[in-house]
Design an enzyme around this catalytic site. Structure first.
Site, PDB file in Angstrom:
ATOM      1  N   CYS A  10       0.860  -1.173   0.000  1.00 37.60           N
ATOM      2  CA  CYS A  10       0.000   0.000   0.000  1.00 37.60           C
ATOM      3  C   CYS A  10       0.900   1.228   0.000  1.00 37.60           C
ATOM      4  O   CYS A  10       2.097   1.121   0.216  1.00 37.60           O
ATOM      5  CB  CYS A  10      -0.908  -0.017   1.228  1.00 37.60           C
TER       6      CYS A  10
ATOM      7  N   CYS B 123      -3.744   6.192  -0.078  1.00 37.21           N
ATOM      8  CA  CYS B 123      -3.219   4.880  -0.465  1.00 37.21           C
ATOM      9  C   CYS B 123      -2.872   4.765  -1.947  1.00 37.21           C
ATOM     10  O   CYS B 123      -2.836   3.652  -2.491  1.00 37.21           O
ATOM     11  CB  CYS B 123      -4.198   3.789  -0.036  1.00 37.21           C
TER      12      CYS B 123
ATOM     13  N   LYS C 143     -12.096  -4.784   3.118  1.00 36.80           N
ATOM     14  CA  LYS C 143     -11.478  -3.901   4.109  1.00 36.80           C
ATOM     15  C   LYS C 143     -12.378  -2.688   4.282  1.00 36.80           C
ATOM     16  O   LYS C 143     -12.664  -1.966   3.325  1.00 36.80           O
ATOM     17  CB  LYS C 143     -10.101  -3.474   3.633  1.00 36.80           C
TER      18      LYS C 143
ATOM     19  N   LYS D 223     -11.311  -7.387   7.205  1.00 38.48           N
ATOM     20  CA  LYS D 223     -10.667  -6.463   8.136  1.00 38.48           C
ATOM     21  C   LYS D 223     -11.571  -5.272   8.396  1.00 38.48           C
ATOM     22  O   LYS D 223     -12.103  -4.704   7.436  1.00 38.48           O
ATOM     23  CB  LYS D 223      -9.358  -5.998   7.507  1.00 38.48           C
TER      24      LYS D 223
ATOM     25  N   SER E 139      -5.573  -2.766  15.130  1.00 34.81           N
ATOM     26  CA  SER E 139      -4.935  -2.028  16.221  1.00 34.81           C
ATOM     27  C   SER E 139      -5.923  -1.530  17.279  1.00 34.81           C
ATOM     28  O   SER E 139      -5.660  -1.637  18.475  1.00 34.81           O
ATOM     29  CB  SER E 139      -4.137  -0.855  15.648  1.00 34.81           C
TER      30      SER E 139
END
Ligand code: PBG
Length: 326
Positions: free
Chosen positions: A119, A129, A198, A251, A277
């Site tokens: 990315c 990105c 995602k 994700k 995270s």
């Protein structure tokens, strides 16, 4: 009158509970994310992600060794480059930070399995990105201009020793472009793990500090998915499978267990989930306050992700969990 069936009968003895357990976790399920930066002797803890660090290459080698002692053998590398520009050219530099890391870690630990995140948000000065062009009066990531650079980054990583590449930018057609260019360069054996579904998520906050990659303006809503959508994830995954993705990723994980299950049921392809995270940081923060039992909660979360259908989990808990599961 006795109850006809007594589910509790199977819960009476710990050995029996082990025998009937449907989902098990082990260190072999985990992929540990690692952040590499230029320098020497650097091991800088990420404030919002206790136990995770920005590492220089020499310290990265040590961290991989320590993980392998715990039987965590799979890693995904994120790079924090020394310089950024508008297109993110340091992402495909022969002596780029991830390329250096790959060569050094491969030499020191030939048994490690090294995946690279593909990315540009860590490499562009604007933090988006890919390449930006103007569309209807505002700047947006240009899908088709970004694709060749993405392939260049992947080939460069493969040349430096990446075992697998993992494009995470949510560009349309990224898997087909990367597959084609990897094959052309002779890397027919290098698999692609696609961040297929995602979502544009608030749970990435701590990562963006760790990778120094927050967008400098705007958000990622024109390329990452709307958290409200599930059918759209099926279309994304279907396209990536058709384009040759070897592993599909969902994700984040925890708020998207339904998506993991749908993907697994429908496509039966190797499925990865990214326990991101923010999901990690929430547990650490509550545990630090003494509000939850960290070990218990973390293992419950990881088990739930596997139970939902994930074959592998990218998680910052990999080392803690491997220790707890020993
Ligand atoms: C993009 C990328 C991101 C994460 C992994 N790859 C951040 C983003 O999309 O902004 C997030 C991972 C996490 O939160 O743990 N290179």
């Amino acid at each position: 009158m006795f109850p006809l069936s007594r589910p509790r009968r199977l819960r009476q003895h710990p050995v029996l509970r082990d025998l009937v357990r449907e989902t098990t976790l082990s260190a072999a399920d985990f992929i540990l994310p690692l952040f590499v930066r230029p320098g020497k002797g650097i091991k800088k803890e990420i404030t919002s992600m206790p136990g995770n660090f920005q590492l220089s290459v020499d310290r990265l080698i040590d961290e991989v060794g320590a993980a392998m002692d715990l039987k965590v053998n799979a890693f995904i590398f994120f790079g924090i480059p020394s310089g950024k520009d508008a297109v993110g050219s340091s992402a495909w530099a022969e002596d780029g930070i991830v390329q250096q890391a790959l060569r050094a870690v491969k030499a020191a630990h030939p048994g490690a399995y090294l995946i690279t995140d593909e990315c540009f948000c860590e490499y562009t000065d604007h933090g988006h990105c890919g390449i930006l062009t103007e569309h209807q009066g505002r700047l947006d990531v240009d899908n088709d201009l970004t694709l060749p650079n993405l392939a260049r980054q992947c080939v460069s990583h493969a040349r430096a020793g990446a075992d697998m590449v993992a494009p995470s930018g949510m560009m349309d057609g990224m898997v087909a472009t990367i597959r084609h260019e990897l094959d052309n360069a002779g890397f027919t054996r290098v698999p692609i793990m696609s961040y297929a579904a995602k979502y544009a998520s608030g749970f990435y906050g701590p990562f963006r500090d760790a990778a120094e990659s927050p967008p400098q303006f705007g958000d990622r809503n024109t390329y990452q998915m709307d958290p409200a959508n599930s059918n759209e994830a099926m279309r994304e995954v279907e396209l990536d499978v058709k384009e040759g993705a070897d592993v599909i990723m969902v994700k984040p994980a925890l708020s998207y267990l339904d998506i993991i299950r749908r993907v697994k049921d429908r496509f039966q392809v190797p499925t990865a989930a990214y326990n991101v995270s923010g999901e990690f940081a929430m547990v650490k923060a509550a545990a630090a306050k003494g509000w939850i039992d960290e070990k218990r909660v973390a293992l419950e979360i990881l088990t739930s992700i596997k139970r939902a259908g994930a074959d592998m989990i990218l998680t910052y808990f990999a080392l803690d969990a491997a220790r707890w599961l020993k």
